[in-house]
Write a protein that holds these residues in place. Structure first.
Motif, PDB file in Angstrom:
ATOM      1  N   ALA A  22       1.009  -1.605   0.387  1.00 23.01           N
ATOM      2  CA  ALA A  22      -0.034   0.075  -0.058  1.00 23.01           C
ATOM      3  C   ALA A  22       0.723   1.461   0.054  1.00 23.01           C
ATOM      4  CB  ALA A  22      -0.875   0.049   1.615  1.00 23.01           C
ATOM      5  N   LEU A  23       0.795   2.288  -0.596  1.00 23.64           N
ATOM      6  CA  LEU A  23       0.740   3.785  -0.820  1.00 23.64           C
ATOM      7  C   LEU A  23       0.630   4.520   0.118  1.00 23.64           C
ATOM      8  CD1 LEU A  23       3.784   5.435  -1.910  1.00 23.64           C
ATOM      9  CD2 LEU A  23       2.102   5.421  -3.712  1.00 23.64           C
ATOM     10  N   LEU A  24       0.954   4.922   1.238  1.00 21.69           N
ATOM     11  CA  LEU A  24       0.772   5.752   1.779  1.00 21.69           C
ATOM     12  C   LEU A  24       0.937   7.283   2.108  1.00 21.69           C
ATOM     13  CD1 LEU A  24      -0.474   3.413   4.384  1.00 21.69           C
ATOM     14  CD2 LEU A  24      -1.790   4.692   3.361  1.00 21.69           C
ATOM     15  N   GLN A  39       5.375   3.074   1.589  1.00 20.26           N
ATOM     16  CA  GLN A  39       5.723   2.248   1.431  1.00 20.26           C
ATOM     17  C   GLN A  39       4.974   1.164   2.327  1.00 20.26           C
ATOM     18  OE1 GLN A  39       6.495   0.180  -1.977  1.00 20.26           O
ATOM     19  NE2 GLN A  39       7.757   2.133  -3.024  1.00 20.26           N
TER      20      GLN A  39
END
Lengths: 844, 128
Positions: free
Chosen positions: B41-43, B47
């Motif tokens: 997931a990219l927040l 990562q």
């Protein structure tokens, strides 16, 4: 260096024994008392002459070279023969004009082949069998004969049916020739085996396509129409492309004779039990030394002599013992086990012979015992030499059981515990049972560890079974466990999964393992399930078992991108196909490179790009190349009869057919193949796990080759097969490998680890000795019928496609850590900083 | 199905400083995660690698493999070593403890860990 007053040791000859002397002196002389100069006649440093024949099977000269570390106190001059020893001045002179003074001179000149004085022995095509150069010359001559344009079989005559002659015959057979062995004695290997053993040996080697003529000699050799004809004493004439003389050896004592040193009646420099000649400054060791008038043509006594002389040079008092002169031999000759030990010919007064001869099973065993039947004196084993390792150390000891029962089938099994501590387990390196047990007690808990600290098993290896028994007796278990989750080996796990019908990892690990698995057992089980026809590798739970390559059906590269390889069967591709690959690479910004397997690799694809790339490739008719899998990679080919002037068969057609047959077949390790259209071998088939080389009559099949970390040449499994037979044998070979190999064990290592090696493999998959061939073939048919392209399977299934995203919350966002620079006009990853955190720990 | 929130180094470390607690960001539906497989997931620019183990627990660790520098830990094989839930880096195969982020093959190396929770079937990751 000059500040230390070195004494000068000159060693003439750099064979195995000369090498051992140098190593031993340097090991035991840390002060550097001696400065050593070695003068070798051959242009190569010492190599393992015992394993000479493996050279034609593809073992390289480098691999055969004996290990030596650079040492300022050892100088090696190769290709420079000594021509004169001046004992008064204590000087040697070499062919190149070197003059070297010595304080001690060791003659380790070995032997020269004996060539009987028959007319024509100097003709081109006649060879001896002693050095790597000899084998190079024989190989070149065999190659020339194989590619010569004329009908008929290519044949060879081997003069001499002893150990060396049979070795030579086997090597010639490996080179594709049909050898005939001519032995003047009434039986083969007359030194090692007796009449009964010789009769069985002859029958067994004749089954291996070797023609044998005993009791006759070669009387002349002549040239006729570009080939050789050998005339025998019974008038028979044999045609040959190559003649090899292997009729024995003679000590290379010319130098010693010229220097006036006394020699034995049958040659060899006379030495005492210190291995010293009549001159106190001159020693002789190995095959050139005549110890009490007798020479020894085996390496073990030579090594013992080297140790004695090293000890003496350093002020010791060692002498040669009778145990060190043990002439015991065990070898496998053309698939036949032969062993001979102690007083094999019962020359001891009053000796009794106990014989068990089973011509049906193909085994002959004889024990020679003392007149009171209490003491073992020696023996001969042919066909089954498995008892050699326990019997030989018992020579001279009281028999632990009735001698008939000791050699009868189903008789008494002699355990390692029956051996006295003084029994020599490894006769090559004179290691006793006591020394091995001490090493085990000190923590040597596997065979490599025992080898490292005792040297036992490092030469011929015949004692390794006893080393294993001693380990077992000491309570040390040899684990074949796959990983911490399974106590089984991969082969056992295969049997469990095939036999029980279990088809999920969860069930396997719950019923037969512990924990939740790891990156070792999960892909191993995934591979087994795939080999058993488990459907698409991403179906159900299988998806979670695959490593990243099999999960994304592409090859992970160091920056987190993947490379893409479409299948190009046999390396044959249309211009349209090339254009599609070029356009895809251009449109997705991929780096392209031609692989060694005759296909095209596209690098730098991000996970989320893979489906779009493959949509284009699949639409153009490409399918997965399985470059990511432990599976068939490629079947490389040369152009064969289609284009080549020299081609003998359609190599491209066969390569395409084989690649399509075995595509997608998963195995314990990746495997490769190649097909060459003639003996020129342009497809490098012998560097493949299975390689095929066309012959005039069909195909020769070679197995067990690979490049990589430890390159290996494939060995000949079967000759002159037609295409149907060939495919059948390959089907069996691959399925047998898939079922029985260890995880990540390549075919070469698998065959090597097999009890009986290549001969056993041939028995199983060519002669069907286990009766499993029909089953293996059926399993392959199931694979072929069930094949489907994995990438098409993904593109057709939305659930599988959903996994090809960069981020679960941003499916199309490129990974920001991936960046490229341009190098030679193509995108490549940004050069990497050295990794600061160190290399990973190595785990099994 | 039990869903537990994995204890993490981040939570323990942050407790004494009485910080305001993590900022929760929804990532995807819980059932989007395959058992014993990860996703990335990219927040922001962080990562995160999210894993669902066989008992339904979800773990979150940094996605960047410290040995290769590649953002790939989410693509490793999930399993256990002596009962400790792990992921093996797909590059050089070192195992990382999914709970603590510690590398089991090199005690000097660790990756960050993040708290996770499930709310209304949505998986949320807590960022400091």
């Amino acid at each position: 260096m000059n500040s230390i007053d070195h004494r000068e040791l000159v060693v003439v000859g750099h064979g195995m024994v000369g090498h051992r002397l140098v190593q031993t002196v340097r090991d035991r002389d840390p002060q550097g008392t001696w400065r050593i100069t070695v003068l070798g006649e051959e242009g190569r440093p010492a190599y393992d002459r015992v394993a000479l024949s493996s050279y034609v099977d593809g073992v390289s000269a480098e691999e055969l070279t004996l290990p030596a570390t650079p040492d300022p106190l050892v100088r090696l001059h190769l290709g420079d023969a000594v021509v004169e020893v001046d004992r008064d001045a204590r000087l040697v002179r070499t062919a190149s004009g070197r003059e070297l003074r010595y304080d001690a001179l060791v003659l380790a000149t070995g032997s020269v082949p004996f060539v009987p004085p028959v007319a024509g022995r100097e003709l081109p095509g006649c060879f001896v069998y002693r050095t790597l150069d000899d084998l190079d010359a024989i190989t070149a001559a065999a190659r020339d004969a194989m590619v010569a344009e004329r009908p008929g079989r290519r044949s060879a005559v081997v003069v001499g049916g002893g150990l060396l002659g049979l070795e030579a015959a086997r090597a010639l057979r490996s080179l594709g020739l049909s050898p005939q062995v001519v032995e003047i004695a009434p039986r083969l290997m007359p030194v090692q085996v007796d009449e009964g053993g010789g009769a069985l040996l002859r029958r067994l080697v004749e089954n291996e396509d070797l023609a044998v003529r005993c009791g006759v000699s070669v009387t002349g050799i002549a040239e006729q129409r570009g080939r050789l004809v050998a005339t025998l004493s019974d008038g028979i004439e044999l045609d040959a492309d190559v003649v090899v003389f292997s009729a024995g050896i003679r000590p290379a004592d010319t130098l010693a004779r010229a220097a006036g040193l006394p020699v034995g009646e049958r040659g060899g420099v006379l030495v005492d039990n210190r291995c010293r000649t009549a001159d106190e400054h001159v020693w002789a060791i190995g095959e050139v030394a005549a110890l009490e008038g007798r020479t020894y043509g085996l390496v073990a006594p030579g090594y013992a002599m080297a140790e004695v002389v090293a000890d003496r040079l350093l002020g010791g008092t060692a002498t040669m013992t009778s145990a060190a002169l043990d002439m015991s031999t065990q070898l496998k000759m053309l698939g036949v086990d032969v062993a001979s030990f102690g007083d094999a010919h019962a020359t001891t007064a009053g000796a009794l012979e106990v014989v068990v001869n089973d011509p049906v099973a193909g085994s002959y065993a004889k024990l020679v015992v003392s007149d009171d039947a209490q003491t073992l004196l020696g023996g001969v084993l042919v066909g089954d030499a498995s008892k050699y390792a326990t019997l030989r150390p018992l020579v001279g000891a009281v028999l632990p059981a009735d001698p008939v029962a000791m050699i009868a089938p189903g008789g008494v099994e002699i355990g390692a515990d029956a051996l006295p501590d003084t029994a020599q387990i490894c006769s090559c390196n004179a290691v006793t049972k006591g020394a091995v047990c001490d090493a085990i007690g000190a923590g040597a808990h596997d065979v490599p560890a025992i080898k490292a600290c005792t040297r036992a098993g490092t030469s011929c290896g015949s004692c390794v079974p006893v080393l294993k028994k001693l380990l077992a007796q000491a309570g040390v278990e040899q684990s074949t466990a796959l990983c911490e989750h399974f106590t089984h080996s991969r082969a056992e796990l295969f049997e469990i999964i095939a036999g029980t019908g279990i088809r999920t990892f969860s069930e396997v690990v719950e019923k037969h393992g512990t924990g939740r698995g790891c990156d070792i057992c999960k892909p191993a089980v995934a591979s087994i399930l795939a080999s058993l026809g488990g459907g698409h590798v991403h179906d159900g739970e299988q998806a979670a078992l695959q490593d990243t390559n099999d999960h994304f059906l592409a090859n992970l590269q160091r920056n987190g991108t993947y490379s893409v390889v479409p299948r190009i069967p046999g390396g044959e591709i249309t211009p349209e196909g090339l254009i599609v690959i070029g356009e895809v690479a251009r449109d997705f910004g991929l780096y392209t490179k031609i692989t060694g397997g005759q296909r095209i690799d596209m690098f730098g694809a991000r996970v989320e790009q893979l489906p779009a790339i493959w949509r284009r490739l699949v639409d153009a008719g490409f399918e997965s190349g399985h470059a990511y899998g432990k599976a068939l990679r490629t079947v490389k080919s040369c152009v064969g009869t289609t284009w080549c002037r020299y081609g003998q068969q359609d190599s491209v057609g066969l390569a395409v057919a084989l690649e399509l047959r075995y595509r997608g077949l998963r195995a314990p390790h990746k495997f490769k193949s190649g097909v060459s259209g003639c003996a020129r071998e342009c497809a490098e088939a012998r560097s493949k796990d299975f390689g095929i080389i066309a012959t005039e009559h069909g195909w020769n099949l070679y197995v067990g080759g690979n490049g990589g970390f430890t390159p290996r040449h494939a060995e000949l499994l079967a000759s002159d097969l037609d295409t149907d037979e060939l495919v059948r044998v390959i089907d069996r070979f691959l399925m047998f490998y898939i079922r029985t190999a260890d995880r990540l064990q390549r075919t070469a290592a698998w065959i090597e680890a097999m009890d009986g090696g290549l001969d056993h493999l041939r028995a199983v998959i060519v002669d069907d000795s286990l009766g499993i061939c029909a089953d293996l073939e059926a399993a392959m048919e199931t694979h072929v019928a069930g094949y489907a392209d994995e990438w098409r399977g993904v593109l057709d299934d939305p659930a599988k496609l959903e996994r090809f995203v960069s981020f679960v919350n941003a499916p199309d966002a490129p990974d920001p850590t991936i960046t490229f620079v341009t190098e030679r006009g193509q995108p490549v990853p940004v050069p990497r900083e050295p990794v600061a955190v160190g290399m990973p720990g190595v785990r099994r | 199905m039990t869903i537990s929130i994995s204890p993490t180094v981040t939570e323990r470390d942050s407790a004494p400083t009485a910080s305001p607690g993590p900022r929760w960001e929804a990532v995807c539906r819980y059932d989007r995660l395959l058992p014993e497989r990860g996703v990335a997931a990219l927040l922001g620019d962080v990562q995160v690698a999210l894993f669902r183990t066989h008992d339904g627990t979800v773990h979150a660790i940094g996605n960047i493999d410290p040995f290769s520098g590649a953002a790939v830990l989410s693509r490793g094989i999930v399993g256990d070593r002596a009962g400790v839930a792990t992921v093996a880096s797909p590059v050089y195969k070192q195992a990382f403890d999914l709970v603590t982020g510690r590398c089991l093959d090199d005690p000097d190396v660790a990756v960050p860990t993040y708290p996770v929770r499930v709310a209304d079937g949505l998986l949320e990751v807590g960022l400091p």
